[in-house]
Write a protein that holds these residues in place. Sequence first.
Motif, short mmCIF file in Angstrom:
data_model
loop_
_atom_site.label_atom_id
_atom_site.label_comp_id
_atom_site.label_asym_id
_atom_site.label_seq_id
_atom_site.Cartn_x
_atom_site.Cartn_y
_atom_site.Cartn_z
N LEU A 58 21.80 26.21 58.28
CA LEU A 58 19.92 25.53 58.35
C LEU A 58 20.33 25.61 59.71
O LEU A 58 18.31 24.69 60.23
CB LEU A 58 20.44 24.88 56.98
N GLY A 59 20.93 25.68 60.53
CA GLY A 59 20.77 24.54 61.84
C GLY A 59 20.26 23.31 61.87
O GLY A 59 20.58 22.81 63.51
N VAL A 110 18.44 26.78 43.13
CA VAL A 110 17.17 27.13 43.46
C VAL A 110 18.04 27.18 45.09
O VAL A 110 17.66 28.02 46.42
CB VAL A 110 16.73 25.35 43.45
N LEU A 111 19.72 26.50 45.56
CA LEU A 111 19.92 26.36 46.76
C LEU A 111 20.39 28.37 46.88
O LEU A 111 20.05 28.89 48.53
CB LEU A 111 21.04 25.97 46.85
N PHE A 112 20.59 28.50 45.47
CA PHE A 112 21.23 30.19 46.07
C PHE A 112 19.83 31.12 46.21
O PHE A 112 19.98 32.56 47.39
CB PHE A 112 22.29 30.81 44.32
N ALA A 113 19.10 30.68 44.99
CA ALA A 113 17.63 31.86 45.30
C ALA A 113 17.16 31.96 46.90
O ALA A 113 16.78 32.48 47.65
CB ALA A 113 17.20 31.28 44.88
N GLN A 114 17.41 31.09 47.69
CA GLN A 114 16.25 31.16 48.86
C GLN A 114 17.08 29.92 50.25
O GLN A 114 17.83 29.08 50.22
CB GLN A 114 15.08 30.34 48.91
N GLN A 115 16.88 31.19 51.12
CA GLN A 115 17.76 29.86 52.46
C GLN A 115 16.85 29.12 53.37
O GLN A 115 16.15 29.90 54.17
CB GLN A 115 18.45 30.88 53.40
N SER A 116 17.18 27.85 53.05
CA SER A 116 14.84 27.40 53.67
C SER A 116 15.36 25.92 53.32
O SER A 116 16.54 25.29 52.43
CB SER A 116 13.91 27.67 53.33
N LYS A 117 14.97 25.28 54.23
CA LYS A 117 14.55 23.79 54.10
C LYS A 117 14.37 23.30 53.28
O LYS A 117 14.84 22.19 52.76
CB LYS A 117 14.63 23.03 55.49
N THR A 118 12.82 24.18 52.60
CA THR A 118 12.25 23.28 51.79
C THR A 118 13.63 23.83 50.57
O THR A 118 13.76 22.42 49.58
CB THR A 118 11.14 23.99 51.17
N LEU A 120 16.71 23.67 50.15
CA LEU A 120 17.74 22.62 50.33
C LEU A 120 17.31 21.08 49.65
O LEU A 120 17.73 20.60 48.73
CB LEU A 120 18.17 22.16 51.82
N PHE A 121 15.89 20.83 49.90
CA PHE A 121 15.46 19.56 49.13
C PHE A 121 15.36 19.77 48.07
O PHE A 121 15.31 18.28 47.24
CB PHE A 121 14.91 18.62 50.08
N ILE A 122 13.95 20.69 47.41
CA ILE A 122 14.91 20.83 45.91
C ILE A 122 16.00 20.92 45.22
O ILE A 122 15.39 20.56 44.29
CB ILE A 122 13.51 22.51 45.84
N GLY A 123 16.87 21.54 46.05
CA GLY A 123 17.93 22.00 44.69
C GLY A 123 18.48 20.30 44.72
O GLY A 123 18.68 20.27 43.81
N LEU A 124 18.86 19.52 46.27
CA LEU A 124 19.35 18.81 46.14
C LEU A 124 18.51 17.28 45.37
O LEU A 124 19.25 16.70 44.45
CB LEU A 124 19.42 17.97 47.83
N GLY A 125 17.36 17.81 44.86
CA GLY A 125 17.05 16.73 44.58
C GLY A 125 17.26 16.86 43.11
O GLY A 125 17.48 16.72 41.94
N LEU A 126 17.23 18.30 42.52
CA LEU A 126 17.67 18.82 41.18
C LEU A 126 18.75 17.64 40.81
O LEU A 126 19.21 17.34 39.59
CB LEU A 126 16.91 20.15 40.63
N LEU A 127 20.05 18.65 42.20
CA LEU A 127 20.73 17.43 41.70
C LEU A 127 21.17 15.92 41.84
O LEU A 127 22.12 15.91 40.27
CB LEU A 127 22.16 18.43 42.68
#
Length: 464
Positions: A58-59, A110-118, A120-127
Amino acid sequence: MQTATKLNQAGAPKASKKKHPPGLYLLFFTEMWERFSYYGMRGLLIYYLTYEFINGGLGYSQAVASSIYGFFTGAVYFTPLVGGWLTDRFIGKRLAITIGGITMALGNFVLFAQQSKTALFIGLGLLIIGNGFFKPNISTLVGELYDEKDERRDAAFTIFYMGINLGALIAPLICGFLAEDLFKTTTNGVEHFAYNYGFLAAAIGMVIGQILFNALGNRYLGDLGKKPNVQQVKQNKKTAINEPLTKQEKHRTWAIVIITCFVVFFWAGFEQAGSSMALYTDQFIDKTIFGWEIPSSWFASVNPLFIILLAPLVSMLWVRLSKSKRGDWPVPIKMGLGMVLLGLGFIVLVFAVMQTGSDPKHIAVKANLMFIVVTYLFHTLGELFLSPIGLSMVSRIAPVKLASLLMGVWLASSGIANIVAGQLAALTSSLGYFEIFSAIGGLAIFFGLILILLTKPLNRMMKL
């Protein structure tokens, strides 16, 4: 005519006095797959955050990535307080574990499905949310498999602890292999790592655990964990809830709080493993063996491997000391030595930094991988001297009416430590690895020695 299955006081199937109830092994594998999911994802996270988009990441800058990593690993220690509270009052532990497992699986999907910063935060929030439901309940179920005075309880938690570390051991190997080797592509000399496949493997691991847990739960757990604990909690605390703390209980409470403050410094250093130490390993350690380069994420398996190898030896040490003429070491000495061992591990790493420097663009020579292995060895010994001893101490001396609160404080200290760890790791980009590693190592040794010097007054407060 079938014989009715004998149940213990909590409603779970009983086992013979020599054998553990079969529900223990179901919980063992459920926890193993959850830890596989968590550590598989976590082992890739710092690389996913820092690598450029063209390389599969994600840079983010190293400083921002370390802060995000620290916040995530810290938050997963705070949400169990909320999850435990909801479980006590409104839902059963079994349902909470299922809700948590499904939510964490969705986070990794979610982290698997899309490589984006949005994403990322949705996936981490669910975790983070899912962990809040899962983590405080599965360990409690292990204890409820046994009646209060059952002598197998400590051995059961040892078996369960091995499941945690087995999952943590294999996760980085599998997820890291998928992301950094099997599905890695190279186009025009540019490497692209498939971190999304590592996250997919983490999600699948969680799903496997949930399928086992729900398919076999009724058979091996009976009615255990199906109802909220609110009525039992009220009944257990009825006689003590309105009574003031005794003088001894106040002293023990303060002893726990004081030692917890020291533990924050330990975990703030220990949790560098997933941030600054992971980045240093990736950039400055020579990972090539016989012409093959070890994936950086695999080094996250070194700590759980050492735990599996060393935990039986450390347990034997405590047993031998308890039977000796001088007796077992006091709790502050064990935990203080754990902090000193952590500090020594960072001192080893400082010698590596003296060879390589801190600038990845100007590396004179890469350090031998034994530097990082020996560092993990010291850190693992420190963990074994401190972490299980602390949990045992809190459960043993905490006043009944404050037991849940003080255990929550103990776990929350790890959350604070992880956030601090992220901020310390962020400073490596401006101050350098030498300064940060030497400062952490020096402070860990200093506070460890202070804790050892406080042994007598703390023992008087604990009255052990």
